[in-house]
Design a protein around this motif. Structure first.
Motif, short mmCIF file in Angstrom:
data_model
loop_
_atom_site.label_atom_id
_atom_site.label_comp_id
_atom_site.label_asym_id
_atom_site.label_seq_id
_atom_site.Cartn_x
_atom_site.Cartn_y
_atom_site.Cartn_z
N LEU A 259 0.82 -1.21 0.00
CA LEU A 259 0.00 0.00 0.00
C LEU A 259 0.86 1.26 0.00
CD1 LEU A 259 -2.86 1.15 0.11
CD2 LEU A 259 -2.75 0.97 2.61
N LEU A 260 1.90 1.26 0.82
CA LEU A 260 2.73 2.45 0.98
C LEU A 260 3.48 2.79 -0.31
CD1 LEU A 260 3.95 4.64 2.82
CD2 LEU A 260 5.70 2.98 3.48
N PHE A 261 4.18 1.82 -0.88
CA PHE A 261 5.00 2.10 -2.07
C PHE A 261 4.14 2.26 -3.32
CE2 PHE A 261 8.46 0.76 0.65
CZ PHE A 261 9.51 1.53 0.20
N GLY A 262 2.96 1.64 -3.34
CA GLY A 262 2.07 1.89 -4.46
C GLY A 262 1.65 3.35 -4.51
N LEU A 263 1.29 3.91 -3.35
CA LEU A 263 0.91 5.31 -3.28
C LEU A 263 2.09 6.22 -3.61
CD1 LEU A 263 -1.28 5.21 -0.04
CD2 LEU A 263 -2.09 5.51 -2.38
N ILE A 264 3.28 5.88 -3.10
CA ILE A 264 4.46 6.70 -3.36
C ILE A 264 4.80 6.70 -4.85
CG2 ILE A 264 6.96 6.86 -2.98
CD1 ILE A 264 6.49 5.87 -0.15
N SER A 265 4.70 5.55 -5.49
CA SER A 265 5.04 5.45 -6.90
C SER A 265 4.11 6.29 -7.76
CB SER A 265 4.99 3.99 -7.35
OG SER A 265 5.38 3.85 -8.70
N ASP A 266 2.82 6.29 -7.46
CA ASP A 266 1.88 7.10 -8.23
C ASP A 266 1.98 8.58 -7.88
OD1 ASP A 266 0.72 5.16 -9.85
OD2 ASP A 266 -0.70 4.55 -8.32
N LYS A 267 2.47 8.89 -6.71
CA LYS A 267 2.57 10.29 -6.29
C LYS A 267 3.89 10.92 -6.71
CE LYS A 267 1.02 13.86 -3.92
NZ LYS A 267 -0.20 14.59 -4.31
N ALA B 275 0.37 1.82 -10.04
CA ALA B 275 1.17 1.27 -8.95
C ALA B 275 0.33 1.04 -7.70
CB ALA B 275 2.34 2.20 -8.64
N THR B 276 -0.58 1.96 -7.41
CA THR B 276 -1.46 1.78 -6.25
C THR B 276 -2.33 0.54 -6.41
OG1 THR B 276 -1.53 4.18 -5.93
CG2 THR B 276 -3.20 2.87 -4.81
N GLY B 277 -2.84 0.33 -7.63
CA GLY B 277 -3.65 -0.87 -7.87
C GLY B 277 -2.85 -2.14 -7.73
N LEU B 278 -1.61 -2.15 -8.24
CA LEU B 278 -0.76 -3.33 -8.08
C LEU B 278 -0.47 -3.58 -6.60
CD1 LEU B 278 1.80 -2.86 -11.01
CD2 LEU B 278 0.12 -4.70 -10.77
N GLY B 279 -0.33 -2.51 -5.83
CA GLY B 279 -0.12 -2.69 -4.40
C GLY B 279 -1.33 -3.26 -3.70
N ALA C 237 10.75 -2.94 1.05
CA ALA C 237 11.56 -2.54 -0.11
C ALA C 237 11.39 -3.51 -1.26
CB ALA C 237 13.03 -2.44 0.29
N LEU C 238 11.23 -4.79 -0.95
CA LEU C 238 11.05 -5.81 -2.00
C LEU C 238 9.79 -5.53 -2.82
CD1 LEU C 238 11.85 -9.05 0.05
CD2 LEU C 238 13.22 -8.13 -1.79
N VAL C 239 8.68 -5.33 -2.14
CA VAL C 239 7.43 -5.12 -2.86
C VAL C 239 7.42 -3.76 -3.55
CG1 VAL C 239 6.13 -4.12 -0.94
CG2 VAL C 239 4.93 -5.42 -2.68
N GLY C 240 8.10 -2.77 -2.96
CA GLY C 240 8.19 -1.46 -3.60
C GLY C 240 8.92 -1.53 -4.93
N TYR C 241 10.02 -2.28 -4.97
CA TYR C 241 10.75 -2.41 -6.23
C TYR C 241 9.92 -3.17 -7.26
CZ TYR C 241 14.29 -3.36 -9.69
OH TYR C 241 14.97 -3.42 -10.88
N THR C 242 9.27 -4.23 -6.84
CA THR C 242 8.48 -5.05 -7.78
C THR C 242 7.37 -4.23 -8.43
OG1 THR C 242 8.94 -7.03 -6.47
CG2 THR C 242 7.09 -7.12 -8.00
N ILE C 243 6.62 -3.50 -7.64
CA ILE C 243 5.51 -2.71 -8.17
C ILE C 243 6.01 -1.63 -9.12
CG2 ILE C 243 3.73 -1.05 -7.51
CD1 ILE C 243 3.29 -2.68 -4.97
#
Length: 616
Positions: free
Chosen positions: A199-207, A497-501, A247-253
């Motif tokens: 959830l966190l990195f999905g939001l960061i990636s889209d923002k 990215a948020t949706g993938l998260g 960090a793992l899921v953030g990089y993947t998304i």
């Protein structure tokens, strides 16, 4: 404004898309089904409306720039494999014996075997008992040897591990005799990190963008992955594993989003599949290192060290032009495209660059609340969440079933590593011939069936069970690759990215549920969950549209307009299907173009009217 000198451009009239200039094997087919005609029309409509796709096609669909991008994305996946599965190799089974060095004060020349023989009680089978010791006495050595010791209690001064040749977490932090921890409990902590990180990195990636999120993820891998080798307590180890999982899921998304938005059609799918293949190769390398290294800290040192040079990506990774356009950064998007053209040594038509436009602000705005308010997003999220839950639950279930056969931990992970590489490569064939939707349905059905067989077959059929589990891992690995491609193409750029998260949360939930119930006493619950999740996922997945050769959606308003266009086109094609079946290649092309020309004008006016209505 962007200067022409910053990018090699040339003036030329718009040309027909490459798919029309060069007939493909599908266009040369004698039998034209309505479904194929609609697919070709969707591709043509994408070329007309998706101006960015036309620019990407003009700079070269898979030139030097795209190849470099794919390589940069692939390399860190080996590191991801190290840090994802390292827990399973640092909990080597141990036999702990109480530390009875007190007897050395009266017998300093005693060997370890003599010391244990005098101070440790034996079980009914004659072996030394773990977690128990004789109470110390104020006797001399001769009295202890002559009379022996009688009173026992739990260990007072720690433990020793005489049968252990490797240093693991268990003998490092004495996780024995009531302090036991196993890889499954640590995997729960890891999965909790995945839940929050998704959830966190999905939001960061889209923002903030794809590249900043990738760099933050690589920094997290460096700090928490490499830093795990220096922890002093087991609680510190859990904290670092919690950090590295995010960090793992953030990089993947972010990497899947970046590859999806830079690459086109089949190259997009190939990049994601290769990314997953590198992950499987990393599992094999991890298994080999874990088998040969004598200390668990060395595993994290060697596995985390490659994160340091990867920080240099700050100068190499390009930002997604689609994301830049959605954020109103038109000049930055043009500069990124011009840089790609320079690397590919191609010339971009100035007319194409000039047609790139910013979306309306109100249409480009999106938030996580749109997953509840937008019907299409809600449908995609719920369906893909069910699919990912089924994959996560089934994958962890078949992996944990291998423990029932007493296999060595290294062998248990060699099998998936070897099986998953060809499984993911087979996705290339499936995606090219049956599309995203049916590829996901086929692989998910086979994987769920193998999981069900693994839960119901008698444990005495070991060879058949191992084969079933290997086939299940084969199918579920393929499902995971197709899932990422399919989901990324269904979601709009503003919330990709948020949706993938969000859908990754369902995978983590399936993994946690598998860890909770698979080790229980024999029950029908694991089988019931497997069946229900698989049937529900298969049914819901059949309701989704095909995305092969479709334009990538950028905004939330993309879907109803596209549906209106193709509803009109379908009505016209139904009346003309017979003419297509008997027509030559040129007739087919001309008919499709004529149909598009007549309907695009009317559809454009309808879209403008719809937009004016929404604006009002």
């Amino acid at each position: 404004m962007l200067r022409e000198s910053s990018c090699r451009v040339k003036h030329r009239p718009p040309h027909l898309p490459k798919e029309l200039n060069k007939p493909t094997a599908r266009e040369r087919s004698d039998s034209w089904s309505l479904e194929r005609l609609l697919r070709r029309l969707r591709a043509m409509e994408a070329n007309q409306d998706d101006k960015l796709a036309r620019v990407l096609r003009a700079l070269g669909e898979f030139g030097a720039f795209q190849r470099r991008l794919v390589v940069l994305i692939l390399i860190p996946n080996i590191l991801l494999a190290f840090l994802t599965f390292a827990d399973f190799f640092v909990f080597t089974a141990q036999r702990p014996y109480c530390n009875t060095s007190w007897i050395l004060a009266v017998g300093p020349n005693l060997t370890e075997a003599e010391q244990m023989n005098l101070t440790l009680p034996r079980g009914p089978d004659g072996s030394f008992q773990t977690c128990l010791m004789y109470l110390p006495v104020a006797w001399d050595l001769d009295s202890i040897i002559r009379f022996g010791l009688n009173y026992t209690k739990s260990c007072q001064d720690g433990w020793i591990y005489p049968d252990t040749k490797k240093r693991s977490l268990i003998n490092e932090f004495d996780l024995v005799c009531g302090k036991e921890q196993n890889s499954e409990s640590v995997q729960t902590i890891l999965t909790a990190g995945l839940l929050i990180g998704s959830l966190l990195f999905g939001l960061i990636s889209d923002k903030l963008g794809r590249c900043p999120t990738l760099l933050v993820s690589l920094l997290g891998l460096m700090v928490f992955g490499f830093g795990t080798a220096f922890v002093n307590t087991f609680n510190q180890y859990l904290f670092f594993r919690f950090g590295v999982s995010q960090a793992l899921v953030g990089y993947t998304i972010s990497s899947v989003s970046l590859a999806t938005e830079w690459l086109l059609t089949e190259h997009r799918a190939h990049a994601v599949i290769l990314e997953h293949c590198f992950f499987s190769v990393g599992v094999l390398l991890l298994t080999g290192l874990a088998y040969s290294l004598p200390h668990w800290r060395l595993l994290f040192l060697l596995g985390g060290a490659p994160a340091f040079p990867l920080i240099s990506y700050i100068w190499a990774l390009p930002e997604s032009p689609r994301w830049l356009l959605m954020k109103g950064r038109l000049e930055d998007a043009k500069r990124a495209l011009c840089h790609a053209a320079d690397v590919n040594k191609t010339t971009l038509p100035l007319s194409l660059l000039d047609k790139l436009q910013l979306p309306r602000k109100k249409k480009a705005k999106a938030s996580i609340l749109d997953f509840c308010g937008n019907r299409h997003l809600r449908k995609v999220t719920l369906v893909m969440g069910c699919v990912w839950f089924a994959v996560g639950y089934s994958y962890f279930t078949v992996c944990l079933k291998l423990k029932d056969f007493g296999m060595n931990v290294h062998l248990r992970y060699v099998i998936p590593g070897i099986v998953e590489v060809p499984a993911r490569l087979c996705c290339v064939f499936l995606l090219e011939h049956v599309g995203r939707k049916w590829s996901l349905l086929a692989t998910l059905f086979q994987g769920s069936l193998m999981c069900l067989l693994a839960l119901t077959l008698p444990s005495e059929l070991k060879s058949i069970m191992v084969l079933v589990i290997a086939l299940g891992e084969f199918s579920l690995a393929a499902s995971a690759s197709v899932f990422f491609i399919y989901t990324a193409e269904l979601l709009p750029t503003v919330l990709r990215a948020t949706g993938l998260g969000l859908v990754s949360l369902a995978w983590a939930a399936g993994a946690v549920l598998s860890l909770m119930i698979i080790n229980q006493t024999p029950t029908v619950l694991p089988t019931l969950v497997c069946c229900v999740s698989a049937v529900l996922a298969l049914f819901l997945c059949s309701l989704l549209p095909e995305t092969e050769e479709e334009p990538l959606p950028d905004m939330l308003e993309h879907y109803p307009l596209q549906t209106s266009f193709f509803r009109n086109m379908t009505e016209k094609l139904v009346t003309e299907e017979a003419a297509f079946k008997d027509g030559t290649d040129d007739v087919v092309k001309n008919t499709i173009l004529n149909s598009m020309t007549l309907n695009l004008d009317s559809d454009t006016s309808l879209q403008d009217g719809a937009e004016d209505t929404r604006d009002g």
